[in-house]
Design a protein around this motif. Structure first.
Motif, short mmCIF file in Angstrom:
data_model
loop_
_atom_site.label_atom_id
_atom_site.label_comp_id
_atom_site.label_asym_id
_atom_site.label_seq_id
_atom_site.Cartn_x
_atom_site.Cartn_y
_atom_site.Cartn_z
N ARG A 34 9.72 80.28 29.39
CA ARG A 34 9.53 80.97 28.11
C ARG A 34 10.08 80.12 26.96
N ALA A 35 11.24 79.52 27.17
CA ALA A 35 11.84 78.67 26.14
C ALA A 35 10.95 77.45 25.86
N TRP A 36 10.40 76.87 26.91
CA TRP A 36 9.50 75.73 26.76
C TRP A 36 8.27 76.12 25.94
N ALA A 37 7.70 77.28 26.24
CA ALA A 37 6.51 77.74 25.53
C ALA A 37 6.79 77.96 24.05
N ALA A 38 8.02 78.32 23.71
CA ALA A 38 8.39 78.60 22.33
C ALA A 38 8.94 77.37 21.60
N LEU A 39 9.04 76.24 22.30
CA LEU A 39 9.62 75.03 21.71
C LEU A 39 8.76 74.54 20.55
N GLU A 40 9.38 74.34 19.43
CA GLU A 40 8.65 73.95 18.22
C GLU A 40 8.32 72.46 18.24
N ALA A 41 7.25 72.11 17.53
CA ALA A 41 6.79 70.72 17.48
C ALA A 41 7.79 69.79 16.82
N GLU A 42 8.69 70.32 16.00
CA GLU A 42 9.67 69.48 15.30
C GLU A 42 10.77 68.96 16.23
N VAL A 43 10.83 69.47 17.45
CA VAL A 43 11.85 69.00 18.39
C VAL A 43 11.40 67.64 18.93
N GLY A 44 12.25 66.64 18.73
CA GLY A 44 11.95 65.29 19.19
C GLY A 44 12.75 64.89 20.40
N LEU A 45 13.91 65.51 20.59
CA LEU A 45 14.76 65.23 21.75
C LEU A 45 15.13 66.56 22.39
N LEU A 46 14.87 66.66 23.67
CA LEU A 46 15.16 67.88 24.42
C LEU A 46 16.16 67.56 25.52
N LEU A 47 17.28 68.25 25.49
CA LEU A 47 18.29 68.13 26.54
C LEU A 47 18.08 69.25 27.53
N LEU A 48 18.16 68.93 28.81
CA LEU A 48 17.92 69.91 29.86
C LEU A 48 19.03 69.88 30.88
N THR A 49 19.38 71.04 31.40
CA THR A 49 20.27 71.08 32.55
C THR A 49 19.43 70.68 33.77
N PRO A 50 20.07 70.30 34.88
CA PRO A 50 19.29 69.94 36.07
C PRO A 50 18.34 71.04 36.52
N ALA A 51 18.78 72.29 36.48
CA ALA A 51 17.91 73.39 36.89
C ALA A 51 16.73 73.56 35.94
N ALA A 52 16.96 73.38 34.66
CA ALA A 52 15.87 73.49 33.69
C ALA A 52 14.86 72.36 33.89
N GLU A 53 15.34 71.18 34.16
CA GLU A 53 14.44 70.05 34.41
C GLU A 53 13.59 70.31 35.64
N ALA A 54 14.18 70.87 36.68
CA ALA A 54 13.42 71.21 37.89
C ALA A 54 12.34 72.24 37.59
N ALA A 55 12.64 73.21 36.76
CA ALA A 55 11.67 74.25 36.42
C ALA A 55 10.53 73.70 35.56
N LEU A 56 10.81 72.65 34.80
CA LEU A 56 9.81 72.08 33.88
C LEU A 56 9.18 70.80 34.39
N ALA A 57 9.41 70.44 35.63
CA ALA A 57 8.97 69.14 36.15
C ALA A 57 7.51 68.84 35.84
N SER A 58 6.62 69.78 36.01
CA SER A 58 5.20 69.51 35.77
C SER A 58 4.82 69.61 34.30
#
Length: 73
Positions: A34-58
């Motif tokens: 849900r957070a990924w879907a709401a991420l605004e285009a102005e974000v140029g750098l995204l920091l992720l926890t390991p679990a968040a990276e696993a959820a967003l891998a694709s």
């Protein structure tokens, strides 16, 4: 101007807000997506926890202009 955001467990990311990072707490995979879907285009750098990276891998490859990094848990 590009912004910095972080998605993942709130306890891991809490201190990043002090540096001006937009922290989006997401405690499970569904919240991360849900957070990924709401991420605004102005974000140029995204920091992720390991679990968040696993959820967003694709999904991470969908945005070529976005630089992302995994922070230590």
């Amino acid at each position: 101007m590009r912004r910095v955001a972080a998605i993942g467990e709130g306890a891991v990311l809490a201190g990043y807000g002090l540096a001006g990072v937009e922290v989006v707490p997401a405690e499970d995979a569904a919240a991360v997506l849900r957070a990924w879907a709401a991420l605004e285009a102005e974000v140029g750098l995204l920091l992720l926890t390991p679990a968040a990276e696993a959820a967003l891998a694709s999904e991470l490859a969908e945005r070529d202009e976005l630089v992302w990094a995994v922070v230590p848990a």
